[in-house]
Design an enzyme around this catalytic site. Structure first.
Site, mmCIF file in Angstrom:
data_model
loop_
_atom_site.group_PDB
_atom_site.id
_atom_site.type_symbol
_atom_site.label_atom_id
_atom_site.label_comp_id
_atom_site.label_asym_id
_atom_site.label_seq_id
_atom_site.Cartn_x
_atom_site.Cartn_y
_atom_site.Cartn_z
ATOM 1 N N LYS A 239 16.477 21.326 -11.631
ATOM 2 C CA LYS A 239 15.780 20.085 -11.948
ATOM 3 C C LYS A 239 16.614 19.049 -12.697
ATOM 4 C CE LYS A 239 11.444 19.917 -12.157
ATOM 5 N NZ LYS A 239 10.507 19.106 -11.415
ATOM 6 N N GLU B 62 9.742 8.015 -17.302
ATOM 7 C CA GLU B 62 8.398 8.595 -17.475
ATOM 8 C C GLU B 62 7.854 8.281 -18.869
ATOM 9 O OE1 GLU B 62 7.916 12.704 -15.211
ATOM 10 O OE2 GLU B 62 9.841 12.565 -16.186
ATOM 11 N N HIS C 68 0.837 -1.221 0.000
ATOM 12 C CA HIS C 68 0.000 0.000 0.000
ATOM 13 C C HIS C 68 0.867 1.263 0.000
ATOM 14 C CE1 HIS C 68 -3.288 -2.754 1.239
ATOM 15 N NE2 HIS C 68 -2.339 -3.292 1.984
ATOM 16 N N SER D 40 15.232 21.240 -16.791
ATOM 17 C CA SER D 40 14.070 22.090 -17.040
ATOM 18 C C SER D 40 14.567 23.416 -17.600
ATOM 19 C CB SER D 40 13.321 22.321 -15.739
ATOM 20 O OG SER D 40 12.562 23.508 -15.809
#
Ligand code: ARG
Length: 473
Positions: free
Chosen positions: A298, A305, A171, A292
């Protein structure tokens, strides 16, 4: 589309499609010609198409249908066509509809009438069913090799990080400590099943449609075993109607690919989480990340992804394939031309994703202290304390209750179980003695799970070794 193309009203004599133009009195509408063509995407099967033609020509000669000199001219001509394609000199034409007719027409340009005899006892229906199988077979072999590469990387990583302790989750809540090596072996097993699915698909697919012709077989004395053999198929397809019409093998490949991508997607999700500042468990190699344009700090995990995102298109391709097949009456229907784009896209997506993962995953850098610190939070050794009490004679349900109270106290006092003094622990149960600390440490917890499939470092090393043997013999 040019105006000239748009307004063609040509008499039959000007019909360009020599492969089937005979019964037509009007030329195909230019839009329809482009709409029905597949050469834009099926030309990638040129090698398989030529290989199929070589086998067919040899078979026709053997059966006495084609003369020796015609066969020789065809084989030589096919070599030249292949050369032209490979040199980028081949003039692919939409008017010639697909890869099959483009190649045959060029062959006839080169060698004359012998080229026109190649299609004896054959149809594009058995031809395309053969080409796709040959093409997919090669691609499956490549994908299996890529899987193997990634699996080898995972095994090396599992060995390297067999002692690295991290929190295991259920979980997404801290559950019990595990080793990072163990986690990598879980990934390994997922891929192992993916590889067997690919093998299974290859085996079922590897039968030869050649000789099925358009749908009913052919009146020529074809030797279907010969062509099957020449092309490395295990046998001729047993039924001609089935051979030219079903694309279940491609559906099966897409299904196996969807499962494989689902696995990669789950791995991606973990990589994204682990590399976030909140987890900070791993460092992904810089070459797999991007920055970025506005936020200088970043480092984004773009590759995982993207793989996670690409899973969507592979699932979509599977649905396309299933949907295009459903409701098709026997035998071949033009619907089947729509199998290629989703199939090719699936192949490209899967092999691109595997290529990235095979290179990226072994280069993961583990931030071992952070993983260790995270495993110390969330009372991950609570089960170990309960098991300890059970070994001392307490029924498990009672032990569960005792440990629950100890955890509640730990939350209040901000102490992990292993940080509580002995007399404190003894307030929850007088069965607890000094030896409890052997099981309350993270090391003690993982070492205790020392059985097949368990997370103990020794088991992980053993399992990685055994898997390596299983993989490479
Ligand atoms: N380009 C076609 C395909 O991909 C080849 C088979 C065409 N057969 C036919 N009867 N029109 O399916």
């Amino acid at each position: 589309m040019s105006k000239k193309d748009d307004n063609r009203k040509n008499p039959a004599s000007e019909a360009t499609n020599t492969a089937w133009g005979g019964r037509f009195s009007e030329q195909t509408d230019a839009f329809v010609e482009a709409f029905t063509a597949s050469v834009q995407f099926d030309q990638r099967m040129y090698k398989q198409d030529i290989a199929g033609s070589r086998a067919h020509a040899r078979m026709l000669k053997k059966a006495g249908v084609l003369s020796k000199s015609d066969c020789e001219a065809i084989l030589k001509g096919l070599d030249s066509v292949e050369q032209e394609i490979e040199n980028g000199e081949f003039d692919w034409s939409v008017a010639r509809e697909d890869v099959h007719m483009n190649i045959e027409a060029r062959l006839t340009d080169l060698i004359g009438d012998a080229g026109k005899r190649l299609h004896t006892g054959r149809s594009r229906n058995d031809q395309v069913a053969t080409d796709i199988r040959l093409y997919l077979r090669e691609q499956i072999d490549f994908i299996i090799a890529q899987l193997l590469e990634m699996q080898k990387g995972l095994l090396a990583l599992a060995q390297r990080e067999a002692d690295t302790i991290m929190p295991g989750f259920t979980h997404l809540q801290v559950a019990q400590p595990v080793t990072f090596g163990h986690h990598m072996l879980a990934w390994f097993e997922m891929l192992q099943r993916d590889a067997t699915r690919m093998h299974d698909c290859r085996e079922r697919m590897n039968i030869s449609p050649l000789g099925a012709a358009a749908l009913a077989g052919t009146s020529y004395p074809v030797d279907r075993e010969f062509t099957a053999d020449e092309l490395g198929f295990s046998a001729p397809a047993a039924n001609s109607l089935d051979a030219v019409s079903d694309r279940d093998f491609a559906i099966e490949f897409c299904a196996a690919s969807a499962v494989l991508m689902t696995h990669l997607s789950r791995m991606s999700e973990e990589l994204v989480m682990w590399s976030s500042a909140q987890f900070d468990f791993i460092e992904l190699p810089d070459r797999y990340c991007t920055g970025s344009s506005i936020m200088p700090q970043k480092k984004n995990p773009d590759v995982p992804e993207l793989v996670r995102g690409k899973t969507g298109r592979v699932n979509g391709n599977l649905v396309s394939m299933l949907t295009l097949m459903k409701s098709q009456p026997l035998a071949y229907n033009k619907d089947n031309q729509e199998d290629k784009e989703p199939l090719f896209d699936t192949i490209d997506t899967v092999s691109g994703s595997l290529r990235a993962f095979a290179d990226m995953v072994p280069a993961i850098e583990c931030k071992r202290e952070n993983m260790y610190a995270a495993a110390k939070q969330g009372f991950s050794t609570a089960t170990d304390l309960a098991d300890y009490l059970v070994r001392k004679g307490l029924p498990f349900r009672d032990a569960h209750e005792v440990v629950g109270k100890a955890v509640a106290f730990g939350i209040e006092s901000k102490l992990d179980l292993s940080e509580m003094p002995l007399d404190q622990l003894q307030q929850f149960s007088d069965m607890i003695t000094e030896d409890v600390f052997d099981v309350l440490t993270l090391e003690g917890s993982v070492a205790a799970r020392n059985h097949i499939g368990g997370t103990a470092p020794d088991q992980v090393r053993k399992a990685a070794k055994a898997a390596h043997k299983r993989l490479l013999g």
